[in-house]
Motif scaffolding. Structure first.
Motif, PDB file in Angstrom:
ATOM      1  N   LEU A   1       0.830  -1.208   0.000  1.00 25.05           N
ATOM      2  CA  LEU A   1       0.000   0.000   0.000  1.00 25.05           C
ATOM      3  C   LEU A   1       0.866   1.260   0.000  1.00 25.05           C
ATOM      4  N   GLN A   2       1.943   1.243   0.760  1.00 29.11           N
ATOM      5  CA  GLN A   2       2.837   2.402   0.810  1.00 29.11           C
ATOM      6  C   GLN A   2       3.494   2.660  -0.544  1.00 29.11           C
ATOM      7  N   THR A   3       3.741   1.600  -1.266  1.00 30.20           N
ATOM      8  CA  THR A   3       4.404   1.726  -2.571  1.00 30.20           C
ATOM      9  C   THR A   3       3.425   2.119  -3.677  1.00 30.20           C
ATOM     10  N   ASN A   4       2.196   1.602  -3.604  1.00 28.96           N
ATOM     11  CA  ASN A   4       1.276   1.729  -4.739  1.00 28.96           C
ATOM     12  C   ASN A   4       0.230   2.829  -4.611  1.00 28.96           C
ATOM     13  N   TYR A   5       0.141   3.477  -3.460  1.00 32.73           N
ATOM     14  CA  TYR A   5      -0.848   4.550  -3.283  1.00 32.73           C
ATOM     15  C   TYR A   5      -0.130   5.880  -3.049  1.00 32.73           C
ATOM     16  N   LYS A   6      -0.373   6.811  -3.949  1.00 29.46           N
ATOM     17  CA  LYS A   6       0.349   8.087  -3.943  1.00 29.46           C
ATOM     18  C   LYS A   6      -0.015   8.964  -2.760  1.00 29.46           C
ATOM     19  N   THR A   7      -1.190   8.740  -2.170  1.00 30.28           N
ATOM     20  CA  THR A   7      -1.608   9.597  -1.051  1.00 30.28           C
ATOM     21  C   THR A   7      -1.163   9.055   0.301  1.00 30.28           C
ATOM     22  N   CYS A   8      -0.431   7.941   0.302  1.00 27.95           N
ATOM     23  CA  CYS A   8      -0.013   7.330   1.564  1.00 27.95           C
ATOM     24  C   CYS A   8       1.049   8.198   2.243  1.00 27.95           C
ATOM     25  N   LYS A   9       0.823   8.502   3.528  1.00 25.38           N
ATOM     26  CA  LYS A   9       1.779   9.288   4.301  1.00 25.38           C
ATOM     27  C   LYS A   9       1.613   8.934   5.778  1.00 25.38           C
TER      28      LYS A   9
END
Length: 933
Positions: free
Chosen positions: A569-577
């Motif tokens: 999820l951290q790699t594939n979702y641009k809004t992950c923070k």
């Protein structure tokens, strides 16, 4: 038009006639049909109801439904009258009796009407033979042994009607119902504390049946593993419930299931019924080409007998003819959050699934939320369109659970089509492909077509997918009868229900099959269930995607997700923070699933994405791409028993203005999207010009608190029982405080000690604990980390105390030491900074990012006026701390009250100085006081 005066006169005449011929009406030969015609119908006509359908509406639109007089095997029947508004939502049932029945004392009629009302989740219902009128609270679970007086709210005889006419008119006349008086009455007289609602009771029944079945199946079918047992138990229960509902709706012969427990192998008898059902319904629920396990099952006769008997009168409190799919869905949603675990003795226990425990439970979305989201997404898309145009609109719930949103969307489509065809009825009259039945309902064929064309869902839980299918098929089957189904099979040579395998699919909506490229252990697939959207719905993605995405996605913090999935999820979702959440990934995913600028999506989600640092990238995506159409602030009380503040987010492309709404969906204000972009992507639902002025002043000539000092989290022991106790066993044990021990300007120790051994704690904590030196400094500040009032409560410690993870702890290191910690504490406890914090973040969890963002007003130590204000604050803080110490020693209320008055006086003095330092004017102070009491 009926007036109160004409109604009174009509009822008066009925009372007089009944009195005159009292003995003849009490004769047992005077039957129920005559009673209805002579007295009950005229009584409700007098109250303004269209009892005879004088307006000529189709059956589907009548405001009073007269149920069929068909009697079923146990001599119970459907309610005699169902009162509705504009052919929609039921208000109450009326059960008619003949005057020779003693309504006041007879148990069976009371149980009967309460059973109907409770199953339909109606607040009240009525029994009357005109001679008597009994009003029942239907929120209380009925029991066949209850006396007739149980849950009875009001009892009248015909001789009371005139003196009680104000009550009858104000509560039950159509005119007053339309004006809300019925709603007012039921809120005041029903929903008592501790009542067992039908959905919660049905959940308990489901759990019991699951336990019976699982234990028997595990014992008699030892070759099955836990997953297989979970599957066959779910399938068996779903099939039984489907057929039992079909019986009460008169689609199947009443008592069919009971025939299976007469003799022989009861489960084999049941299975034969299931096979016959497949020939008729084609629903996928009875597909034994896919389900190879159920046919071979061995189940104890006693278990099957218990379950079947508990579904019939008198043991069953449920009346399935009026138990709606929505109510079933509410129970099933909780049911799906649990799983069967089998011990070595083959005993079954039901426990929450691990992912549900981490999420804090299952959140079933209330019906009014579903209806609002559906209306403002799918509803807007189909508005004004012809059925041929609506066929192309694809509606998706990517985390469908038991199907509540899809049922809501399907119902909305059914209602729209029914209204459309009814208004154009003459165009279809006499045609072979007429989409309406003679009664004004949609034909089975039309309902199937709408379902297959428009409704789509995905869920990671295989059982949830099956329940969604079951719910949609039951909704599709509403209004059918045994005759209509037989007629359809005869005329069209097709089975009644569609197969939904192409519409409702199982898989992980957030994780694609590229997940495999990052792992070696392919066994992980069983838990992750990667799903490729283009392969799952090829025709839809050939056309660009879905037109509408709706739902209530799971709320699970990123840190609670297994490592391999978290990395994906951290790699594939641009809004992950930072500490993103699954719900935010569903929002991002929806942006890629929808088709074009006409598409919409709507979710109910926690409010945390509005302002916190972890969701900054999500806000940027939504605001910069101009997708937000409206945000409705729903607050904390949407989900039963769950403390989470939520908002409804409705999105579409290129909105220049965002509507902010209250929890009743009334408009609060409209704001240009650009405004929140300019405000560093901070979304403020309490925006107004005065507050904006305060914010600007707080930003002017201030510095973030993290430039002055920084907070850290307290101690996470990994095993409180081992490291914390109420006895000081040796000198290594130190006094320790929890968040609840911290108040503004005071610490209230609860007598607990900690054996602080970071070397022993760090193994399970997953991070290096603070050294002892962190706590054993000359002075530090501490705050609560969680409190429901969302208030900053800061205290001062110079006793080298220790603090647990429920706190935030600060101390000086290399930052600005010019400012006393006591001064900083006063700023943080002030009304002004609490106003800023509460309105900006609205979070019960006080995180480090939020604390460090606080705008701190530095003192110019070369300016005498400022130095004097600084000194004055420290003087007041010393006095406050001393008063709080004295207060803790007092036991006399009068002295405590006197001290509290002094404490409040000093706090107000500090607030006044803080206002001066930040240059806050009187109008702004009034707004702050309105928010922070």
């Amino acid at each position: 038009m009926t007036t109160k005066e004409t109604a009174y006169n009509t009822v008066s005449a009925l009372v007089e006639r009944f009195e005159e011929q009292y003995s003849s009406y009490k004769n047992s030969d005077y039957n129920e049909t005559l009673t209805r015609r002579d007295f009950i119908d005229p009584f409700f006509k007098a109250l303004g109801w269209d009892i005879d359908n004088q307006q000529g509406f189709a059956e589907a639109y009548r405001e009073v439904i007269h149920e069929d007089r068909v009697r079923v095997g146990d001599k119970l029947k459907a309610p005699d009258y169902s009162f509705r508004l504009s052919g929609g939502k039921r208000l109450f049932f009326v059960e008619a009796k003949k005057p020779s029945v003693v309504v006041k004392d007879e148990i069976v009629p009371a149980y009967q009407v309460r059973r109907y009302g409770w199953s339909a989740k109606l607040p009240v219902s009525i029994i009357t033979d005109f001679e008597e009128f009994a009003l029942y609270d239907c929120t209380t679970k009925p029991n066949p042994s209850d006396k007739a007086s149980v849950a009875r709210i009001k009892y009248l005889t015909f001789r009371d009607y005139l003196k009680e006419f104000d009550f009858l008119w104000d509560t039950f006349s159509k005119e007053r119902v339309l004006k809300g008086s019925f709603d007012t009455f039921i809120k005041s007289d029903t929903h008592k504390k501790g009542t067992a609602t039908v959905d919660k009771e049905f959940l308990q029944s489901l759990d019991n049946w699951r336990t019976y079945l699982a234990t028997s199946i595990s014992w008699n079918n030892k070759e099955l593993d836990e997953d297989e047992i979970n599957f066959v138990v779910q399938q068996t229960i779903d099939r039984i419930i489907f057929l039992r509902i079909a019986e009460d709706r008169r689609i199947e012969p009443y008592g069919n299931l009971k025939l299976s427990i007469k003799q022989g192998d009861f489960y084999k008898n049941l299975f034969d019924l299931f096979v016959s059902a497949d020939e008729k319904y084609n629903s996928g629920l009875f597909d034994f080409k896919k389900d190879k396990l159920s046919k071979k099952l061995a189940v104890d006769n006693k278990v099957i007998k218990n379950i079947v008997n508990e579904l019939y009168y008198p043991e069953s409190p449920y009346e399935f003819s009026v138990l709606s799919v929505e109510i079933l869905g509410s129970a099933y949603e909780q049911f799906l959050g649990k799983q069967i675990k089998i011990d070595k003795a083959h005993r079954a226990r039901i426990e929450e699934k691990p992912e549900v425990r981490k999420a804090g439970g299952v959140y079933y979305t209330p019906q009014y939320i579903v209806e609002y989201i559906v209306k403002n997404t799918a509803g807007k898309l189909i508005e004004g369109k012809k059925p041929s145009e609506i066929e192309k609109i694809k509606i998706l719930d990517p985390a469908c659970g038991s199907g509540s949103f899809l049922i809501g969307a399907y119902q909305y489509l059914l209602d729209y089509h029914k209204d459309y065809y009814s208004s154009s009825r003459r165009l279809y009259k006499g045609k072979k492909d007429n989409p309406l039945t003679p009664e004004g309902n949609l034909t089975t064929s039309e309902k199937k077509k709408i379902l297959l064309n428009n409704i789509f869902g995905v869920d990671i839980d295989v059982n949830a997918v099956e329940v969604t299918k079951l719910s949609l098929l039951l909704k599709c089957m509403e209004g059918e009868t045994e005759a209509s189904i037989a007629n359809q099979m005869k005329l069209f040579h097709e089975r009644v229900l569609p197969t939904l395998d192409s519409n409702i699919k199982s898989g992980n909506s957030l994780i694609d099959v590229n997940f495999y490229s990052g792992i070696i252990n392919f066994g992980e697939d069983k838990k992750v269930r990667p799903f490729n959207w283009e392969k799952g719905f090829p025709e839809i993605f050939k056309s660009g995607g879905f037109d509408c995405v709706i739902g209530n996605p799971p709320y699970v913090n990123l840190v609670a997700i297994p490592q391999e999935q978290r990395s994906y999820l951290q790699t594939n979702y641009k809004t992950c923070k930072n500490k993103s959440d699954l719900y935010s990934f569903f929002i991002e995913k929806s942006c890629s699933l929808i088709k074009d600028e006409k598409s919409k999506f709507g979710f109910i989600v926690p409010h945390t994405w509005l302002a916190t640092d972890s969701f900054e990238l999500l806000r940027k995506k939504l605001l910069l791409e101009h997708r937000i159409e409206s945000i409705s602030e729903m607050g904390f009380k949407v989900f039963d028993g769950v403390t989470v503040s939520t908002v409804i987010l409705i999105c579409s492309f290129k909105n220049k203005n965002i509507q902010v709404r209250n929890k009743d969906f009334t408009k609060r204000f409209s704001i240009p999207t650009q405004k929140w972009i300019d405000d560093n992507f901070h979304i403020d639902l309490e925006w107004n010009p005065v507050k904006e002025g305060i914010y600007k002043k707080l930003e002017l000539n201030t510095t973030p608190l993290e430039k002055i000092l920084q907070f850290s989290r307290g101690i996470k022991t990994s095993n409180d029982e081992r490291f914390i106790g109420e006895t000081k066993k040796n000198k290594e044990f130190k006094p320790v405080f929890r968040g609840r021990n911290i108040k503004a300007y005071s610490l209230n120790w609860a007598g607990e000690y900690i054996w602080y051994r970071p070397d022993l704690m760090k193994e399970k904590v997953g991070c290096l604990p603070h050294s002892k030196e962190f706590f054993e400094v000359p002075e530090k500040l501490v705050t609560q980390r969680v409190n429901s009032s969302m208030q900053l409560l800061v205290a001062y410690d110079n006793q080298q105390n220790y603090f647990l993870d429920t706190t935030n702890v600060s101390r000086y290191e290399s930052w600005d030491k010019l400012h006393s910690l006591k001064f900083i504490m006063a700023i943080l406890n002030s009304k002004l900074i609490n106003f800023w914090y509460c309105t900006k973040f609205k979070m019960p969890t006080i995180g480090l990012y939020e604390l460090h963002s606080i705008p701190f007003r530095k003192i110019d130590f070369k300016n005498k006026n400022e130095v004097d204000l600084y000194s004055e604050i420290i003087k007041y803080v010393d006095q406050l701390m001393q008063l709080n110490i004295e207060k803790q020693k007092l036991n006399i209320d009068s002295k405590i009250i006197q001290l509290e008055g002094k404490i409040d006086f000093l706090k107000n003095k500090i607030d006044d100085i803080v206002y001066k330092l930040y240059r806050i004017d009187p109008n702004e102070i009034e707004l702050i006081k309105d928010v922070i009491n």
